[in-house]
Design an enzyme around this catalytic site. Structure first.
Site, PDB file in Angstrom:
ATOM      1  CE1 TYR A   1      14.374  -7.318   1.665  1.00 46.50           C
ATOM      2  CE2 TYR A   1      14.305  -9.076   3.295  1.00 46.50           C
ATOM      3  CZ  TYR A   1      13.796  -7.895   2.783  1.00 46.50           C
ATOM      4  OH  TYR A   1      12.735  -7.282   3.403  1.00 46.50           O
TER       5      TYR A   1
ATOM      6  CG  ASN B   1       8.626   1.480   4.995  1.00 43.78           C
ATOM      7  OD1 ASN B   1       8.523   0.383   5.544  1.00 43.78           O
ATOM      8  ND2 ASN B   1       7.989   1.780   3.860  1.00 43.78           N
TER       9      ASN B   1
ATOM     10  CE  LYS C   1      15.150  -5.073   4.437  1.00 43.46           C
ATOM     11  NZ  LYS C   1      14.531  -3.744   4.566  1.00 43.46           N
TER      12      LYS C   1
ATOM     13  CG  ASP D   1      16.989   6.266  -6.125  1.00 42.76           C
ATOM     14  OD1 ASP D   1      17.083   5.669  -5.027  1.00 42.76           O
ATOM     15  OD2 ASP D   1      17.487   5.836  -7.181  1.00 42.76           O
ATOM     16  CB  VAL D   2      15.658   6.611  -0.207  1.00 40.11           C
ATOM     17  CG1 VAL D   2      14.313   7.272  -0.050  1.00 40.11           C
ATOM     18  CG2 VAL D   2      15.509   5.100  -0.439  1.00 40.11           C
TER      19      VAL D   2
ATOM     20  CG  ASP E   1       7.546   5.222  -3.146  1.00 40.24           C
ATOM     21  OD1 ASP E   1       7.326   4.508  -2.140  1.00 40.24           O
ATOM     22  OD2 ASP E   1       7.855   4.748  -4.257  1.00 40.24           O
TER      23      ASP E   1
HETATM   24  N1  LIG Z   1       6.679  -7.466   2.893  1.00 40.44           N
HETATM   25  C1  LIG Z   1       7.488  -8.208   3.615  1.00 40.44           C
HETATM   26  O1  LIG Z   1       7.310  -9.429   3.737  1.00 40.44           O
HETATM   27  C2  LIG Z   1       8.600  -7.553   4.367  1.00 40.44           C
HETATM   28  C3  LIG Z   1       9.195  -8.269   5.415  1.00 40.44           C
HETATM   29  C4  LIG Z   1      10.236  -7.669   6.125  1.00 40.44           C
HETATM   30  C5  LIG Z   1      10.663  -6.398   5.803  1.00 40.44           C
HETATM   31  N2  LIG Z   1      10.069  -5.730   4.766  1.00 40.44           N
HETATM   32  C6  LIG Z   1      10.563  -4.381   4.466  1.00 40.44           C
HETATM   33  O2  LIG Z   1       9.505  -3.456   4.520  1.00 40.44           O
HETATM   34  C7  LIG Z   1       9.882  -2.282   3.784  1.00 40.44           C
HETATM   35  C8  LIG Z   1       8.713  -1.831   2.938  1.00 40.44           C
HETATM   36  O3  LIG Z   1       8.486  -2.829   1.970  1.00 40.44           O
HETATM   37  P1  LIG Z   1       7.047  -3.403   1.647  1.00 40.44           P
HETATM   38  O4  LIG Z   1       7.041  -4.819   2.036  1.00 40.44           O
HETATM   39  O5  LIG Z   1       6.003  -2.480   2.134  1.00 40.44           O
HETATM   40  O6  LIG Z   1       7.142  -3.425   0.046  1.00 40.44           O
HETATM   41  P2  LIG Z   1       6.473  -2.483  -1.051  1.00 40.44           P
HETATM   42  O7  LIG Z   1       7.145  -2.857  -2.307  1.00 40.44           O
HETATM   43  O8  LIG Z   1       4.990  -2.629  -0.961  1.00 40.44           O
HETATM   44  O9  LIG Z   1       6.894  -1.019  -0.612  1.00 40.44           O
HETATM   45  C9  LIG Z   1       8.219  -0.552  -0.780  1.00 40.44           C
HETATM   46  C10 LIG Z   1       8.163   0.892  -1.221  1.00 40.44           C
HETATM   47  O10 LIG Z   1       9.515   1.403  -1.322  1.00 40.44           O
HETATM   48  C11 LIG Z   1       9.588   2.175  -2.518  1.00 40.44           C
HETATM   49  N3  LIG Z   1      10.970   2.243  -3.006  1.00 40.44           N
HETATM   50  C12 LIG Z   1      11.686   1.228  -3.546  1.00 40.44           C
HETATM   51  N4  LIG Z   1      12.882   1.679  -3.909  1.00 40.44           N
HETATM   52  C13 LIG Z   1      12.949   2.993  -3.588  1.00 40.44           C
HETATM   53  C14 LIG Z   1      13.938   3.993  -3.730  1.00 40.44           C
HETATM   54  N5  LIG Z   1      15.134   3.738  -4.288  1.00 40.44           N
HETATM   55  N6  LIG Z   1      13.644   5.255  -3.301  1.00 40.44           N
HETATM   56  C15 LIG Z   1      12.417   5.526  -2.759  1.00 40.44           C
HETATM   57  N7  LIG Z   1      11.458   4.626  -2.624  1.00 40.44           N
HETATM   58  C16 LIG Z   1      11.709   3.364  -3.026  1.00 40.44           C
HETATM   59  C17 LIG Z   1       8.665   1.463  -3.488  1.00 40.44           C
HETATM   60  O11 LIG Z   1       8.270   2.278  -4.560  1.00 40.44           O
HETATM   61  C18 LIG Z   1       7.505   1.060  -2.576  1.00 40.44           C
HETATM   62  O12 LIG Z   1       6.512   2.046  -2.509  1.00 40.44           O
HETATM   63  C19 LIG Z   1      11.114  -2.683   2.974  1.00 40.44           C
HETATM   64  O13 LIG Z   1      12.265  -2.146   3.592  1.00 40.44           O
HETATM   65  C20 LIG Z   1      11.117  -4.201   3.060  1.00 40.44           C
HETATM   66  O14 LIG Z   1      12.396  -4.737   2.923  1.00 40.44           O
HETATM   67  C21 LIG Z   1       9.043  -6.284   4.064  1.00 40.44           C
END
Ligand SMILES: NC(=O)c1ccc[n+]([C@@H]2O[C@H](COP(=O)([O-])OP(=O)(O)OC[C@H]3O[C@@H](n4cnc5c(N)ncnc54)[C@H](O)[C@@H]3O)[C@@H](O)[C@H]2O)c1
Length: 291
Positions: free
Chosen positions: A157, A91, A161, A64-65, A37
């Site tokens: 976004y 993820n 996706k 940073d991914v 992360d």
């Molecule tokens: N929550 C929703 O409603 C939802 C719906 C569809 C898809 N998603 C997807 O699920 C995935 C996880 O998101 P989430 O909802 O758990 O949100 P979240 O913000 O709780 O978790 C995302 C994580 O990614 C990390 N991150 C962000 N940028 C980064 C980078 N450059 N390098 C490394 N780590 C990084 C953040 O620190 C965080 O821990 C994402 O790809 C998001 O687009 C979420």
């Protein structure tokens, strides 16, 4: 993947939300875990959690991914520590609200690098490792229902996706053509209560420019408020980790979790598309099965 014990899982975005749930699931299945992360201090908290739940081993890597060199360091560290990667979970992601016309280019680059390029960076390094290992492996890419259907108001976004779903579908064909024993999956949830509405906290320094009036604009404030609303009113997070790990167990491609979008999906997956795209045939089956 039927047998998880002792296998190696590389999970990105592991500090919060879905990623943290995936770490918990991997731990319960006694896997070796590399949790990655950008937020280092929060990430450290998954170590005792995973240990308590039964992880065989866990390491954390702050990276940073969206930067290829950092992903290279991650893969090298995982290979040095564990010597294998059996499950890759791309993820990490951010929600950058805004429309497709006015969004500053730096914000486009931030979201494209984080939500899309990161999948390319990891897959092109990890797939050759998996093929060489010559045993069954899985890749699960967190995309979104926003990668399959379209609404107005969040072009950045939704675009990233869609790109991530298309990438997974195409690479999946390539893996099948190669006869590789790698099962690909795309996790496509709707809104869920995670930390995603706090994506500004994850904005890397290289994408910050406080002098740009866009960040003081009503449009920016509205985008932030709308992200907050949809995440806060999403489904509770509990149970999603288990759903995704069950899908990995079944080598399932599409992981759909929000039946309220079935109507849109059915509109977009007509017979013609079904014939031209075998993955869509699976998608339709998944919708019918309520997955
Ligand atoms: N929550 C929703 O409603 C939802 C719906 C569809 C898809 N998603 C997807 O699920 C995935 C996880 O998101 P989430 O909802 O758990 O949100 P979240 O913000 O709780 O978790 C995302 C994580 O990614 C990390 N991150 C962000 N940028 C980064 C980078 N450059 N390098 C490394 N780590 C990084 C953040 O620190 C965080 O821990 C994402 O790809 C998001 O687009 C979420």
């Amino acid at each position: 993947m039927k047998d998880f014990k002792g296998k190696v899982a590389l999970i990105t975005g592991a500090a919060y939300g879905f990623g943290k749930e995936f770490v918990k699931q991997a731990a319960q299945r006694q896997m070796k875990i590399a949790a990655v992360d950008i937020i280092g201090d929060e990430l450290e908290k998954v170590i005792p959690l995973a240990q308590e739940l039964g992880a065989e081993e866990i390491i954390t890597i702050q990276a940073d991914v969206g930067i290829y060199e950092e992903t290279e360091k991650v893969v090298a560290a995982v290979m040095e520590k564990f010597g294998a990667i059996d499950l890759l979970m791309n993820n990490a992601g951010v929600a950058v609200p805004g429309n497709g016309i006015n969004l500053p280019l730096r914000d486009w680059e931030w979201i494209v690098q984080t939500n899309f390029m990161s999948h390319i960076y990891f897959m092109r390094q990890v797939i050759p490792i998996m093929i060489k290992q010559d045993r069954h492996c899985n890749i699960m890419n967190t995309c979104s229902i926003a990668g399959i259907i379209n609404f107005t108001g969040m072009a950045p976004y939704f675009s990233t996706k869609h790109a991530a779903v298309a990438l997974s579908e195409c690479v999946n064909y390539e893996l099948q053509a190669l006869g590789a024993d790698i099962a690909m999956g795309v996790f496509c949830p709707g809104y869920v209560q995670t930390h995603l509405d706090h994506s500004e906290e994850y904005r890397p320094e290289r994408f910050k420019d406080e002098s740009d009036p866009y960040y003081q604009s009503e449009e920016f404030a509205k985008g932030q408020a709308s992200a907050k609303y949809v995440i806060e009113t999403g489904l509770p997070l509990e149970g999603f980790g288990e759903t995704v790990f069950k899908a990995i167990e079944e080598d399932q491609f599409y992981v759909l979790t929000h039946p309220q979008y079935d109507g849109f999906l059915q509109l977009q997956t007509g017979e013609k598309l079904k014939r031209s795209n075998p993955n869509l045939a699976q998608l339709i089956e998944a919708i019918k099965g309520g997955k």
